[in-house]
Motif scaffolding. Structure first.
Motif, PDB file in Angstrom:
ATOM      1  N   PRO A  88      27.546  20.013  10.532  1.00 17.07           N
ATOM      2  CA  PRO A  88      27.884  21.316  11.126  1.00 17.07           C
ATOM      3  C   PRO A  88      29.217  21.806  10.584  1.00 17.07           C
ATOM      4  N   GLY A  89      29.279  23.092  10.342  1.00 15.30           N
ATOM      5  CA  GLY A  89      30.506  23.680   9.836  1.00 15.30           C
ATOM      6  C   GLY A  89      31.350  24.245  10.965  1.00 15.30           C
ATOM      7  N   THR A  90      32.634  24.006  10.911  1.00 15.21           N
ATOM      8  CA  THR A  90      33.557  24.643  11.840  1.00 15.21           C
ATOM      9  C   THR A  90      34.937  24.667  11.209  1.00 15.21           C
ATOM     10  N   LYS A  91      35.766  25.569  11.682  1.00  8.18           N
ATOM     11  CA  LYS A  91      37.143  25.650  11.198  1.00  8.18           C
ATOM     12  C   LYS A  91      38.138  25.557  12.347  1.00  8.18           C
ATOM     13  N   ARG A  92      37.630  25.076  13.515  1.00  6.80           N
ATOM     14  CA  ARG A  92      38.479  24.959  14.695  1.00  6.80           C
ATOM     15  C   ARG A  92      38.277  23.607  15.360  1.00  6.80           C
ATOM     16  N   ARG A  93      39.376  23.025  15.815  1.00 10.68           N
ATOM     17  CA  ARG A  93      39.318  21.689  16.399  1.00 10.68           C
ATOM     18  C   ARG A  93      38.453  21.631  17.657  1.00 10.68           C
TER      19      ARG A  93
ATOM     20  N   GLY B  24      34.313  35.152   8.061  1.00 10.41           N
ATOM     21  CA  GLY B  24      35.410  35.885   8.673  1.00 10.41           C
ATOM     22  C   GLY B  24      36.779  35.315   8.341  1.00 10.41           C
ATOM     23  N   ALA B  25      37.735  35.557   9.231  1.00  6.91           N
ATOM     24  CA  ALA B  25      39.147  35.253   8.988  1.00  6.91           C
ATOM     25  C   ALA B  25      39.385  33.775   8.691  1.00  6.91           C
ATOM     26  N   ILE B  26      40.349  33.513   7.824  1.00  6.19           N
ATOM     27  CA  ILE B  26      40.676  32.155   7.389  1.00  6.19           C
ATOM     28  C   ILE B  26      42.071  31.801   7.903  1.00  6.19           C
ATOM     29  N   ASP B  27      42.193  30.596   8.435  1.00  8.47           N
ATOM     30  CA  ASP B  27      43.465  30.101   8.940  1.00  8.47           C
ATOM     31  C   ASP B  27      43.663  28.702   8.360  1.00  8.47           C
TER      32      ASP B  27
ATOM     33  N   GLU C 204      33.338  42.032  10.323  1.00  7.05           N
ATOM     34  CA  GLU C 204      32.743  42.913   9.322  1.00  7.05           C
ATOM     35  C   GLU C 204      32.439  42.182   8.020  1.00  7.05           C
ATOM     36  N   ASP C 205      33.231  41.158   7.677  1.00  8.02           N
ATOM     37  CA  ASP C 205      33.019  40.442   6.419  1.00  8.02           C
ATOM     38  C   ASP C 205      32.256  39.144   6.601  1.00  8.02           C
ATOM     39  N   ASP C 206      31.632  38.961   7.767  1.00  7.61           N
ATOM     40  CA  ASP C 206      30.815  37.770   8.013  1.00  7.61           C
ATOM     41  C   ASP C 206      29.439  37.991   7.379  1.00  7.61           C
TER      42      ASP C 206
ATOM     43  N   GLN D  10      27.786  11.813  11.784  1.00  6.58           N
ATOM     44  CA  GLN D  10      27.918  13.262  11.644  1.00  6.58           C
ATOM     45  C   GLN D  10      29.010  13.550  10.622  1.00  6.58           C
ATOM     46  N   GLY D  11      28.733  14.485   9.720  1.00  4.24           N
ATOM     47  CA  GLY D  11      29.722  14.905   8.751  1.00  4.24           C
ATOM     48  C   GLY D  11      30.295  16.260   9.123  1.00  4.24           C
ATOM     49  N   LEU D  12      31.026  16.847   8.202  1.00  2.00           N
ATOM     50  CA  LEU D  12      31.655  18.146   8.446  1.00  2.00           C
ATOM     51  C   LEU D  12      31.429  19.058   7.256  1.00  2.00           C
ATOM     52  N   GLY D  13      30.818  20.203   7.511  1.00  2.00           N
ATOM     53  CA  GLY D  13      30.676  21.235   6.496  1.00  2.00           C
ATOM     54  C   GLY D  13      31.950  22.066   6.455  1.00  2.00           C
ATOM     55  N   CYS D  14      32.578  22.133   5.310  1.00  2.00           N
ATOM     56  CA  CYS D  14      33.906  22.758   5.200  1.00  2.00           C
ATOM     57  C   CYS D  14      33.872  24.191   4.687  1.00  2.00           C
ATOM     58  N   MET D  15      32.718  24.705   4.318  1.00  2.00           N
ATOM     59  CA  MET D  15      32.619  26.011   3.680  1.00  2.00           C
ATOM     60  C   MET D  15      33.328  27.113   4.454  1.00  2.00           C
ATOM     61  N   GLY D  16      33.070  27.200   5.761  1.00  2.00           N
ATOM     62  CA  GLY D  16      33.594  28.290   6.562  1.00  2.00           C
ATOM     63  C   GLY D  16      35.103  28.325   6.669  1.00  2.00           C
ATOM     64  N   MET D  17      35.753  27.220   6.297  1.00  2.00           N
ATOM     65  CA  MET D  17      37.214  27.205   6.302  1.00  2.00           C
ATOM     66  C   MET D  17      37.804  28.106   5.220  1.00  2.00           C
TER      67      MET D  17
END
Length: 327
Positions: free
Chosen positions: A276-281, A28-31, A223-225, A16-23
């Motif tokens: 799959p993309g995610t920005k949270r552990r 939405g919000a970026i952290d 709103e920006d999703d 499994q890899g990681l899609g980084c786009m959503g980061m």
């Protein structure tokens, strides 16, 4: 995490890899702090394939990966993309598969990533104004120069894949593939990949989050999703597609896994590398646990009944984006 060959050109990656786009864009919000922690955790858990593109941000996502991999570049297989022209000041200027742009974009990506090579370089979209042979020829030159190790194409038709592969062997094709989107099983793309020994990298393997079971209303999005413009998340389409998700949730509950894990296990069962993309552990860890899920013959039969080809309603992009797809 186990590793497997991606295609037949010698590239091996985690299952499994990681899609980084959503980061960095679109969701939405970026952290940045949490994104960097998520990338750290991904590497700890054995993820090797990290997927980005110059258009994500633009440039910001590549720069994020460069920061995450500083001092440990060898820990990851970095995949990035070109073919959607981005001006140096960050404006999207349409599709561009011309050799001179591909070379310019690659040099810029290397700077953003802080590396001297890209492991897997894709044409993000196919430019209809440029013969695919010209674009692939440019990628082949970059391979010969050592700046790119492997090449691929995204969202390409079976005919385009065959023409591209005849110029230089493709390691991978990236296509949307999930229980929500099974078109490549029926348009000749999957047959071409199997015949030619090209790996499949499945983006949006969770149906842009729909298959997680966590989305119950279009109002769940910021709103920006950009999913607010996605036809599958609108009106009657949303309600009908939610019925498919409910069936997936039921099967997952019977198997004591989450809907996301069931959906990812299905993609893995099909032989694809899911990103799959995610920005949270916490979501990363849930997704990676899917690599340990085994589907029985009975599970596959139940999934086929719940989410056959054609079960989902609505185009997968808004009209202007649909127009960028090849074939």
């Amino acid at each position: 995490m186990e590793h497997r060959a991606l295609g037949s050109q010698g590239l091996t990656v985690g299952t499994q890899g990681l899609g980084c786009m959503g980061m960095s864009a679109f969701y939405g919000a970026i952290d940045e702090t949490e994104s960097l922690a998520t990338l750290d955790r991904a590497l700890e858990l054995g993820v090797t394939l990290l997927d980005t593109a110059e258009s994500y941000g633009p440039f910001v996502n590549e720069q994020l990966l460069g920061k995450a991999l500083a001092g440990r570049r060898e820990a990851a297989t970095v995949a990035t993309k070109t073919g959607v022209e981005i001006t140096d000041d960050g404006r999207v200027a349409g599709l561009n598969g011309r050799p001179q742009y591909i070379r310019h974009a690659l040099e810029r990506s290397l700077r953003n990533l802080g590396t001297d090579h890209v492991d897997l370089y894709y044409l993000h979209r196919i430019d209809p104004a440029v013969a695919i042979e010209e674009s692939i020829g440019a990628l082949a030159e970059l391979v010969a120069e050592g700046k790119v190790r492997h090449i691929g194409v995204c969202e390409a038709s079976a005919a385009t894949i065959r023409r591209a592969h005849a110029v230089h062997s493709l390691t991978a094709v990236q296509s949307e593939y999930s229980l929500f989107e099974r078109g490549i099983e029926h348009n000749g793309v999957l047959d071409a990949l199997n015949e030619l020994g090209i790996g499949l990298v499945a983006y949006s393997p969770l149906g842009r989050g729909f298959l997680s079971g966590a989305i119950t209303s279009p109002d769940d999005f910021a709103e920006d999703d950009w999913r607010r413009t996605d036809p599958r998340f609108q009106g009657e389409n949303f309600d009908r597609n939610l019925d498919v998700v409910r069936e997936v949730r039921r099967i997952a509950a019977d198997k004591n896994v989450t809907p996301s894990q069931l959906a990812l296990a299905w993609v893995q069962h099909q032989g694809a590398i899911a990103i799959p993309g995610t920005k949270r552990r916490r979501y990363l860890e849930e997704n990676i646990a899917a690599t340990q899920v085994t589907l029985t013959t009975e599970d596959i039969a139940a999934i086929e009944t719940a989410a056959p080809h054609g079960a989902v309603t609505g185009d997968r992009y808004a009209p202007e984006m649909m127009g960028t797809l090849d074939g």
